[in-house]
Design a protein around this motif. Sequence first.
Motif: not given
Length: 860
Positions: A293-300
């Motif tokens: 979840i954090l990986s996707r948030i930071f990528a966003r």
Amino acid sequence: MDDASGSPSTARAAGAETSRGRGGLLDRWFRPVQVPEEAAGTLADLAARGSLVFVTRAAGLLNFLYLAWLLRRWNLPPLRAALGLRGPLPWLLRIRSSRASVEAALRGRQSTLVFLENGADPFPWLLDVQRRHAGAVFLVPALLLWSRRAKRLEGSFWDILYGSAERPSRFATLAAFVLNYKRALLRLGAPLDLSALIAERGGEPDALLGRKVRGALHHHLARQTRAVVGPALKSPRRMRDKILRDRSLRATMARVAQEAGRPAASVEAEAEKDLAEIASRYSPAFIELLRPILSRIFARLYDRVEVDAAGLARVKRAAAESPIVLCPSHKSHVDYLMLSWLFYVNGITPPHIAAGINLSFWPFGAIARRGGAFFIRRSMKGDRIYTATLRAYVKQLLRDGFPQEFYLEGGRSRTGKLLFPKTGLFSMEVDAWVEGAAQDVLFVPVAVDYERLMEGGSYARELAGGEKQKESLRGLLGTWKVLRRRYGRVYVRFSAPVSLRALAQERLGARAGALAPDEEGAAPASAAARSALPSTTGDKRELVQALANRVAFGIAQAITLTPVGLAATALLSHRRRGLSARELAARVDLLRAVAAQDGAPFAPDLQGAPSDPCRPGPMADALVRLSRERLVEVHEAAGEVIYRVVEEKRPVLDFYRNNVIHRYVSLALAAAAVRALGGDEAGQVRERARFLSRLLKLEFMYQSGLSFDEAFEASVDRLSRLGAVAAEGGRIAPGRDAAVLEFLSEMIRPYLEAYRVAGEAVLAAFSGPGRSAPGEGAPVALDRRALVREAMERGRAGFLSGHVALREALSKATLENAVEWLTQRGALAEAENGRLALDPQWREVELPSLLHEIGRHLGG
């Protein structure tokens, strides 16, 4: 996003690309394994000097297959034998496992594999082989983890099927491999040279020396495992009981019960309630759930997350040696999420994080606790039970070996500058170390820097006098707006860890062994006994302050110089309307040259890039971004490009200047002294710079271990080489390059204007109505907040009338520092109800004199 994190990409099967064209059945499964970046080069160097013997904790065909695959891809000596690898599959795969085959492989300079926990001890035999072998034999500890499952002290039904985390069953290993191969990792320990060991201790029998080798390897691999998966987990009940039995906490509870006449059970119930308020509910499984979840948030949110790979590798090594305490700069709520995520994806146990109690609101508090957060009250003054309970909790984390994280600044920096360290948690960590919770504690300074700050708008409102918005569920639900924007790059850098044991020895020498913790810890019970150790108390205070200063300086050294920070510094350090592209490029060139001489870290894309914003590159991109965000206007006139900061947005841009200004403060102080005096005897210039240094001591942290005179001499020397000053014949005067002198001098103008505004506000507040001198109607004492509000209002009037030139001087944080400076100097004294009163001598003489001296630097 793996590429954006820096380390996960560079560490994945490092060197595997050397054989890009060679496919294989196992490539799909083994290629994602995370490998240290330096591993390929280290093994190649060892293989050139001798034979490699990998050592793993337990026998396993999977470990053999992976190491064989990796060595083949790196074109290193192939893995030919595994001593003691039994079973039908190894037999079918014709894996040689006898001593004769291992010895033959060693003589042929091929690689082999042995196990710590598989029957007979191989190390006495390997020592004997080394004595008979002409080449060196290197034992290389290898930790292959296919699962991050942490060990639990309380067994469960699943242990029957899966085994323990340290000794998983074959079924558990296979299941972990299939489910987690994309997140598996390899750690290689420091190699042990058997030939050097025999040369040094050859007189010892092989049996004895072999046991020592085995013990050292076992201990090393155990520490590596703990650094990755974390210490053994206790149930919340067991953790609570352990802490409440802490000897120091029990002593404090007994003293409080006796002094207050309270029942012991009542005091213990209070401690248990406090512990429930503090303690985390750390769950590795929950962190694994949050990771994608954090990986996707930071990528966003971010274009890239640039990580200092060498620094992170150093932290990995430190985490395997001693308990570590991360001490990051604190500019955003993203900081703790970023570091925990970064640690987990790079194979380091995420830290337990000290968070303000204001963040414990539902549901964020419950989520954060499972991520490792423990909550601390903003003020614990006078509450001995709470303080002692917190100390016991911190001590238990240290004793268990959990990484910890706290922000030495206390709260987030709204100004962009690194705030002065608060020493409370440093003191608790030192107390825990003194009481023997760990042999050493390694404090890791961390700088987390943002190209664009998520909270920038709210910080600007607060610094303009607005009230801080309380954290709440409503605010949490509003974060969806944030996720629709992009915030450029994030830079994470690590300074060298600071060893508490080494620092204590350096600062105190033999006196370090006599240190005693504070009263809430395990200090002697009686006041008479405590008074017998006055030097010990002073020594401990000195050590805590030195530790905080050393860590703060480490953070300052790790702060990344970004294109936005350099542009903001160049644009804001003057009073004219705009700055031409040519002038801006010259200023950025100067800033880069000065910082490069100090070894400052730069954003990677600045390396070799032009400073001219009119040429393609990171500086041009930064100015485009600032223009798009309406912080800077771009005009063209008479064939020149002019950049003008939008007046109302100067405080927002000031945040980014404050990120990097610490690199230039010493030069700015010396330059401002020369400029104000217009040339004078060197001694007079030095004293003028000393005045400025003392005036702004709450704004900037100066290099620890360097005296003012040394810093001044170094600054004058550099200014001379830059052409800003001319130092000769015992005089220091403005040099040939007046523009450089002006630029550097103007860096501190906003702070000088703010301190003048604060002084004028204090003088006016304690005078009669409408008068500048004391008279009837003047208040006896005023609330500190009221003084700051008065300064803010007076500053606004001064800005509108032209008395204050720079809008960023009207910073609430700087005005608060100015009031605090006057308090520390004795101008303002504590009166009843915490109010402040102005000292008559300061009102009549010293404060007007101070304002006059500041005015000399501001042109009036």
